[in-house]
Design a protein around this motif. Structure first.
Motif, PDB file in Angstrom:
ATOM      1  N   PHE A 134       0.828  -1.204   0.000  1.00 11.38           N
ATOM      2  CA  PHE A 134       0.000   0.000   0.000  1.00 11.38           C
ATOM      3  C   PHE A 134       0.864   1.256   0.000  1.00 11.38           C
ATOM      4  CE2 PHE A 134      -1.718   3.492   2.520  1.00 11.38           C
ATOM      5  CZ  PHE A 134      -2.822   3.837   1.754  1.00 11.38           C
ATOM      6  N   ASP A 135       1.929   1.264   0.809  1.00 10.65           N
ATOM      7  CA  ASP A 135       2.810   2.421   0.872  1.00 10.65           C
ATOM      8  C   ASP A 135       3.402   2.715  -0.505  1.00 10.65           C
ATOM      9  OD1 ASP A 135       2.432   2.408   3.686  1.00 10.65           O
ATOM     10  OD2 ASP A 135       4.068   0.961   3.911  1.00 10.65           O
ATOM     11  N   ARG A 136       3.876   1.666  -1.163  1.00 14.33           N
ATOM     12  CA  ARG A 136       4.506   1.851  -2.472  1.00 14.33           C
ATOM     13  C   ARG A 136       3.480   2.272  -3.520  1.00 14.33           C
ATOM     14  NH1 ARG A 136       9.537   0.963  -2.619  1.00 14.33           N
ATOM     15  NH2 ARG A 136      10.614  -0.238  -1.014  1.00 14.33           N
ATOM     16  N   MET A 137       2.270   1.759  -3.414  1.00 16.34           N
ATOM     17  CA  MET A 137       1.210   2.160  -4.331  1.00 16.34           C
ATOM     18  C   MET A 137       0.919   3.653  -4.198  1.00 16.34           C
ATOM     19  SD  MET A 137      -2.665   0.625  -4.577  1.00 16.34           S
ATOM     20  CE  MET A 137      -3.114   1.269  -2.949  1.00 16.34           C
ATOM     21  N   MET A 138       0.852   4.137  -2.948  1.00 13.76           N
ATOM     22  CA  MET A 138       0.579   5.545  -2.711  1.00 13.76           C
ATOM     23  C   MET A 138       1.741   6.411  -3.202  1.00 13.76           C
ATOM     24  SD  MET A 138      -1.683   7.670  -1.608  1.00 13.76           S
ATOM     25  CE  MET A 138      -2.806   6.675  -0.603  1.00 13.76           C
ATOM     26  N   LEU A 139       2.958   5.995  -2.923  1.00 11.58           N
ATOM     27  CA  LEU A 139       4.127   6.740  -3.390  1.00 11.58           C
ATOM     28  C   LEU A 139       4.172   6.794  -4.913  1.00 11.58           C
ATOM     29  CD1 LEU A 139       6.732   5.316  -0.868  1.00 11.58           C
ATOM     30  CD2 LEU A 139       6.104   7.734  -1.067  1.00 11.58           C
ATOM     31  N   ASP A 140       3.890   5.669  -5.562  1.00 11.05           N
ATOM     32  CA  ASP A 140       3.887   5.630  -7.031  1.00 11.05           C
ATOM     33  C   ASP A 140       2.798   6.533  -7.590  1.00 11.05           C
ATOM     34  OD1 ASP A 140       5.979   3.860  -7.002  1.00 11.05           O
ATOM     35  OD2 ASP A 140       4.751   2.080  -7.375  1.00 11.05           O
TER      36      ASP A 140
END
Length: 210
Positions: A134-140
């Motif tokens: 989820f963190d990486r999805m939001m950052l992307d």
């Protein structure tokens, strides 16, 4: 001493996007997994221990919770800015029913893509663990849309100073390697670590023109 987020007040809790305040002014959204300490971080940042509801059971925030701020001063000659903080529902906790998880996935997606007053995202993640999907999805998402993101690595009081510095360096290197222009800092609600730095970062996000 006064700080940029002092005077925050609960305004409303919205189950749907159309229940949010009129899409004008500036707002910063807080996002993160349910056990990352998002509500505690919000309370520390605004200087009000009971503003955002905290619980021993993660995942209690299941609506978009709106907190209004006093008008934010801008540059000389500019009118004060109507400002808000938006606490998005915590993500990833098993006790949340599947239908509700799907509802929030759709509503948050619509919010992030369509909200004109959204100036940036504060992403809350536990410093002790690698970034989750989820963190990486939001950052992307933030990187691909040009939406500024400030990564708040919480629970820094659980690590030694050397561990904190090493983890900060690792996260910054990972984001740089992936071309994600997010800013990163360590944070601890109980210890007060990074509170002033985060307040200034959020005030800067609110003042950013999109």
């Amino acid at each position: 001493m006064a700080h940029p987020l002092q005077g925050a007040q609960f305004a409303l809790a919205a189950h749907r996007l159309n229940q949010l305040p009129t899409d004008q002014g500036a707002e910063v959204a807080f996002a993160g997994r349910s056990n990352a300490g998002k509500s505690s971080a919000l309370n520390a940042l605004v200087g009000h221990k009971g503003l955002a509801r905290t619980s021993k059971t993660p995942g209690r925030t299941q609506q978009m919770v709106v907190f209004t701020l006093p008008p934010l001063a801008q540059g000389e000659g500019a009118a004060p800015l109507e400002a808000r903080l938006i606490d998005l529902p915590g993500y990833g906790y098993a006790e949340v029913p599947e239908a509700l998880r799907e509802h929030w996935k759709q509503e948050i997606d619509r919010y992030l893509h369509g909200r004109r007053s959204l100036r940036g995202v504060v992403l809350i993640a536990d410093i002790r663990h690698p970034l989750k999907a989820f963190d990486r999805m939001m950052l992307d998402f933030c990187a691909s849309t040009g939406l500024p993101c400030h990564l708040l690595l919480t629970k820094a009081d659980k690590l030694s100073r050397n561990q904190v510095m090493q983890t900060l360096a690792t996260r910054r290197r990972e984001l740089a390697d992936e071309g994600v222009p997010a800013t990163v800092q360590a944070f601890s609600s109980p210890a007060g670590t990074g509170v002033e730095e985060a307040r200034e970062a959020i005030a800067q996000l609110l003042r950013n023109a999109r």
